[in-house]
Every structure is written in structure tokens, then in C-alpha cells.
Design a protein around this motif. Structure first.
Motif, short mmCIF file in Angstrom:
data_model
loop_
_atom_site.label_atom_id
_atom_site.label_comp_id
_atom_site.label_asym_id
_atom_site.label_seq_id
_atom_site.Cartn_x
_atom_site.Cartn_y
_atom_site.Cartn_z
N ILE A 50 50.77 24.03 48.87
CA ILE A 50 52.07 23.47 48.51
C ILE A 50 52.01 23.03 47.05
CG2 ILE A 50 53.78 21.69 49.03
CD1 ILE A 50 52.53 21.60 51.88
N SER A 51 52.67 23.77 46.18
CA SER A 51 52.66 23.45 44.76
C SER A 51 53.66 22.33 44.47
CB SER A 51 53.02 24.68 43.94
OG SER A 51 53.22 24.33 42.58
N VAL A 52 53.23 21.32 43.71
CA VAL A 52 54.12 20.23 43.32
C VAL A 52 54.51 20.35 41.85
CG1 VAL A 52 53.35 18.62 45.10
CG2 VAL A 52 52.10 18.75 42.93
N ALA A 53 54.25 21.52 41.26
CA ALA A 53 54.49 21.70 39.82
C ALA A 53 55.96 21.58 39.43
CB ALA A 53 53.95 23.05 39.38
N LYS A 54 56.87 21.87 40.36
CA LYS A 54 58.29 21.86 40.03
C LYS A 54 59.01 20.59 40.48
CE LYS A 54 58.74 26.89 39.86
NZ LYS A 54 59.46 28.10 40.37
N LEU A 55 58.25 19.55 40.76
CA LEU A 55 58.85 18.28 41.15
C LEU A 55 58.98 17.40 39.90
CD1 LEU A 55 56.98 17.49 44.50
CD2 LEU A 55 59.05 18.83 44.12
N PRO A 56 60.20 17.18 39.40
CA PRO A 56 60.38 16.41 38.16
C PRO A 56 59.76 15.01 38.22
CG PRO A 56 62.43 17.49 38.81
CD PRO A 56 61.48 17.66 39.95
N ARG A 57 59.74 14.42 39.41
CA ARG A 57 59.23 13.05 39.56
C ARG A 57 57.77 12.94 39.14
NH1 ARG A 57 58.23 8.25 40.36
NH2 ARG A 57 58.99 6.97 42.07
N LEU A 58 57.04 14.04 39.16
CA LEU A 58 55.61 14.02 38.89
C LEU A 58 55.27 14.32 37.44
CD1 LEU A 58 55.78 14.32 42.04
CD2 LEU A 58 53.62 15.55 41.90
N HIS A 59 56.28 14.47 36.60
CA HIS A 59 56.05 14.82 35.20
C HIS A 59 56.42 13.65 34.27
CE1 HIS A 59 55.19 19.14 35.79
NE2 HIS A 59 55.96 18.99 36.87
N GLY A 60 55.97 13.75 33.05
CA GLY A 60 56.36 12.79 32.01
C GLY A 60 55.45 11.58 31.91
N ILE A 61 55.44 11.00 30.71
CA ILE A 61 54.75 9.74 30.44
C ILE A 61 55.74 8.86 29.70
CG2 ILE A 61 52.86 8.62 29.20
CD1 ILE A 61 51.24 11.18 29.46
N ASP A 62 56.03 7.68 30.25
CA ASP A 62 56.94 6.76 29.56
C ASP A 62 56.43 5.34 29.62
OD1 ASP A 62 58.33 6.97 32.46
OD2 ASP A 62 58.83 8.76 31.32
N PHE A 63 57.09 4.49 28.84
CA PHE A 63 56.67 3.08 28.76
C PHE A 63 57.89 2.19 28.86
CE2 PHE A 63 55.92 -0.83 26.34
CZ PHE A 63 54.80 -1.33 27.01
N ASP A 64 57.77 1.16 29.69
CA ASP A 64 58.80 0.13 29.84
C ASP A 64 58.18 -1.21 29.45
OD1 ASP A 64 60.05 -2.14 31.70
OD2 ASP A 64 61.58 -0.59 31.39
N PRO A 65 58.83 -2.00 28.58
CA PRO A 65 58.23 -3.25 28.11
C PRO A 65 57.90 -4.23 29.23
CG PRO A 65 60.11 -2.65 26.75
CD PRO A 65 60.12 -1.72 27.91
N ARG A 66 58.57 -4.11 30.36
CA ARG A 66 58.30 -5.02 31.48
C ARG A 66 57.34 -4.42 32.50
NH1 ARG A 66 64.35 -6.19 33.25
NH2 ARG A 66 64.35 -3.95 32.85
N GLN A 67 57.46 -3.12 32.75
CA GLN A 67 56.67 -2.49 33.81
C GLN A 67 55.43 -1.77 33.29
OE1 GLN A 67 59.35 -0.03 36.06
NE2 GLN A 67 60.35 -1.79 37.02
N GLY A 68 55.39 -1.45 32.02
CA GLY A 68 54.23 -0.80 31.46
C GLY A 68 54.32 0.72 31.45
N LEU A 69 53.18 1.38 31.47
CA LEU A 69 53.11 2.84 31.40
C LEU A 69 53.38 3.47 32.76
CD1 LEU A 69 49.92 3.47 29.24
CD2 LEU A 69 52.21 4.33 28.70
N ARG A 70 54.13 4.56 32.74
CA ARG A 70 54.28 5.41 33.93
C ARG A 70 53.76 6.78 33.56
NH1 ARG A 70 56.75 9.55 36.28
NH2 ARG A 70 57.57 10.16 34.26
N ILE A 71 52.76 7.24 34.29
CA ILE A 71 52.13 8.54 34.02
C ILE A 71 52.34 9.42 35.24
CG2 ILE A 71 49.99 9.74 33.46
CD1 ILE A 71 48.96 7.08 32.29
N GLY A 72 53.15 10.46 35.09
CA GLY A 72 53.39 11.37 36.20
C GLY A 72 52.10 12.03 36.66
N ALA A 73 51.98 12.23 37.97
CA ALA A 73 50.73 12.75 38.54
C ALA A 73 50.39 14.15 38.05
CB ALA A 73 50.82 12.75 40.07
N MET A 74 51.39 14.93 37.59
CA MET A 74 51.14 16.30 37.14
C MET A 74 50.65 16.39 35.70
SD MET A 74 51.27 18.88 39.19
CE MET A 74 51.45 20.18 37.97
N ASN A 75 50.55 15.26 35.01
CA ASN A 75 50.03 15.30 33.65
C ASN A 75 48.56 15.68 33.66
OD1 ASN A 75 51.99 14.27 31.44
ND2 ASN A 75 52.39 12.94 33.20
N ARG A 76 48.20 16.61 32.78
CA ARG A 76 46.82 17.01 32.65
C ARG A 76 46.02 15.93 31.91
NH1 ARG A 76 47.42 22.05 29.14
NH2 ARG A 76 48.82 20.54 28.15
#
Length: 293
Positions: A50-76
Motif C-alpha cells: 500500500i503506497s502512501v506516496a500520494k497522500l498529501p497529509r504525509l508531505h511537507g515541512i512547516d513551522f508554527d510558532p506555537r506548535q513547532g515543526l511538522r515533518i510529514g512522514a514521507m519526507n526523505r
């Protein structure tokens, strides 16, 4: 390698349904660096990938001043190493990611896949534990967040339910004055899996350690927080003598494994040495100064 079906769900819910339907015959594939090796060696023989490569929720790296870093699981690993957001807000994580395995794995393997595989001799888990990171898991029942200590259960075992998908890693905002160091020991230059790893994240004022989070990996079944050593560091000026004391506490408190790569006692001694080196790096001290020969 036996034949298998290949599914590409377009939502987390669909991926969860597929996992539930196929049970033990299904495996999620992300970068595939560990999974395909296990399949070629016939350690695993799933009938459905089951490939999860096309699930947008698992991509991207962002930062929120209150919550911190969010690193999607599909990031290499290479994505984490090169991310300007990670370099700014969790530089020790970027440095660690730049050392994972070898260039081939760093450019193919994902941080989420690494965590799910739960190999005790990989780098990310211990570093993330020292950063007080957590993982977010998703299924048809919704989402839940677990600390790294809750997520990692045993050798190659996590707390994920059979129908869950790892969505992202969260690294909280680090307090002012926070610095981190990650040190790994390789038995030979040809190896890419550390025999010992030590991750240390501290809030410091000059030589004073205000807070500390210390995790040892690779030599233990799962990365281990050393809370007695953390307490010993808290509020003290770090010098060579204190570094040696902390290293002794760490070596005493771990339960090292023994295998073909190294005995438990050899690992214990190397953990002691690597802990001292990590403290020396972070606090700019000579670990031999004032220490009897």
C-alpha cells in the motif's frame, strides 16, 4: 520475491481500510529502502503493498510558532537534512539526518518509514526522543499523538495499530538557549549503522546546564532516555569532571544488548566514551582536563 498487488490510496481513511482488509498480508511502502530489502531476502512476503506516496497529509515541512515543526512522514532523510526550517528550529535534527546510513538511503528512505521499521540501530529515533518529538498516527477512527517513548515498544516493534498510518512527526518549539549534539560511533569506517548513538539537547547559559534531555540509541533494544543523568546535569556548570560523572551514570543505567557486532560490556564502555564526547562537543570542554590518568 513473490507476486503482490500494489494499491495507491488517495486518503488516509482509504489506506487504513486497505490495511484492515488485508491484515498481516499488507505492508505500507514509503521510500521502500528497508521493505524491499526484507522482501528480497524473503524475511517478508506481503501479498499487498500500500503506497502512501500520494497522500498529501504525509508531505511537507512547516513551522508554527506555537506548535513547532511538522515533518510529514514521507519526507526523505535528505529533505530533513536540507530543510531551512529544520536547520533553524532543530539544527541537531538536520545534522543527524545528514549522517543517516549512506547517500543512497538518505535520498530514498523516508523518516516515517524509518520510525515504523523501528530498527534499533538507526539514527532518527534517539535524536527525536531527545528533542521531545512525537508522532501522529491516523486511521478510520481519527488521529492520535504519541511521544517517541510511547511509540517505540521493542526491537522492530511500535505501538501502531494494524490499520494505522504514520502521518507526521512533531518537534515542539525549543526554549531560548537550547543547543543539541548528536554523536554516533561506527565500529568500522565501512559500516553505516552506528554501534552507539548519543543525542543530547540542553538549555544552557554559558557553562550552566538549565535543562537536559539525553537519549542513547543503537546499543539498547530501543532508544532510552537517561533521566538520572539529566537530573545530574540540571543547574550545574559542565566541566570535565561533571562530564565524566554523567557518562558513568549513563553507562550504569542502560541495558545494552549483546550480539555479533559487540558485547554488552563493550557497548557499555563505548556509551560512556561517546557520552563524554557529546558533552565536550556541546559545552566546549576538554574531557581530559583535570581527569586522572
Amino acid at each position: 520475491m513473490r507476486e503482490f498487488d500494489f494499491a495507491e490510496p488517495r486518503s488516509v481513511e482509504e489506506a487504513s481500510q486497505l490495511l484492515a482488509a488485508h491484515g498481516d498480508d499488507a505492508r505500507i511502502i514509503a521510500g521502500g529502502s528497508a521493505l524491499m530489502l526484507a522482501m528480497r531476502q524473503r524475511m517478508l512476503a506481503p501479498t499487498c503493498l500500500i503506497s502512501v506516496a500520494k497522500l498529501p497529509r504525509l508531505h511537507g515541512i512547516d513551522f508554527d510558532p506555537r506548535q513547532g515543526l511538522r515533518i510529514g512522514a514521507m519526507n526523505r532523510h535528505i529533505d530533513v537534512a536540507r530543510s531551512e526550517l529544520v536547520k533553524k528550529h532543530a539544527p541537531v535534527l538536520a545534522r543527524m539526518a545528514s549522517q543517516v546510513a549512506n547517500p543512497q538511503v538518505r535520498n530514498q528512505g523516508t523518516i516515517g518509514g524509518n520510525l515504523c521499521y523501528a530498527d534499533p540501530s538507526t539514527d532518527p529515533p534517539g535524536c527525536l526522543m531527545a528533542l521531545d518529538a512525537s508522532v501522529v498516527l491516523g486511521s478510520t477512527r481519527g488521529e492520535r499523538e504519541l511521544s517517541m517513548e510511547e511509540f517505540l515498544v521493542d526491537y522492530y516493534t511500535t505501538a501502531m495499530e494494524p490499520d494505522e498510518v504514520l502521518l507526521e512527526i512533531r518537534v515542539p518549539v525549543q526554549a531560548p538557549g537550547t543547543q543539541g549534539a548528536y554523536t554516533r560511533f561506527l565500529r568500522t569506517a565501512a559500516e553505516h549503522r552506528p554501534l552507539v548513538s548519543v543525542a543530547l539537547v540542553v538549555q544552557m547559559e554559558g557553562q550552566i546546564c538549565r535543562q537536559a534531555r539525553l537519549a542513547v540509541g543503537a546499543s539498547t533494544p530501543i532508544p532510552t532516555r537517561l533521566r538520572r543523568a539529566e537530573d545530574w546535569l540540571r543547574g550545574r556548570a559542565v566541566n570535565a569532571e561533571l562530564a565524566a560523572q554523567v557518562a558513568d551514570i549513563v553507562a550504569e543505567d542502560i541495558q545494552p544488548v549483546s550480539d555479533l557486532r559487540g558485547s554488552s560490556e563493550f557497548r557499555r564502555e563505548m556509551v560512556r566514551t561517546v557520552t563524554r564526547r557529546t558533552l565536550a562537543q556541546l559545552f566546549g570542554i576538554d574531557i581530559n582536563e583535570g581527569v586522572a590518568a
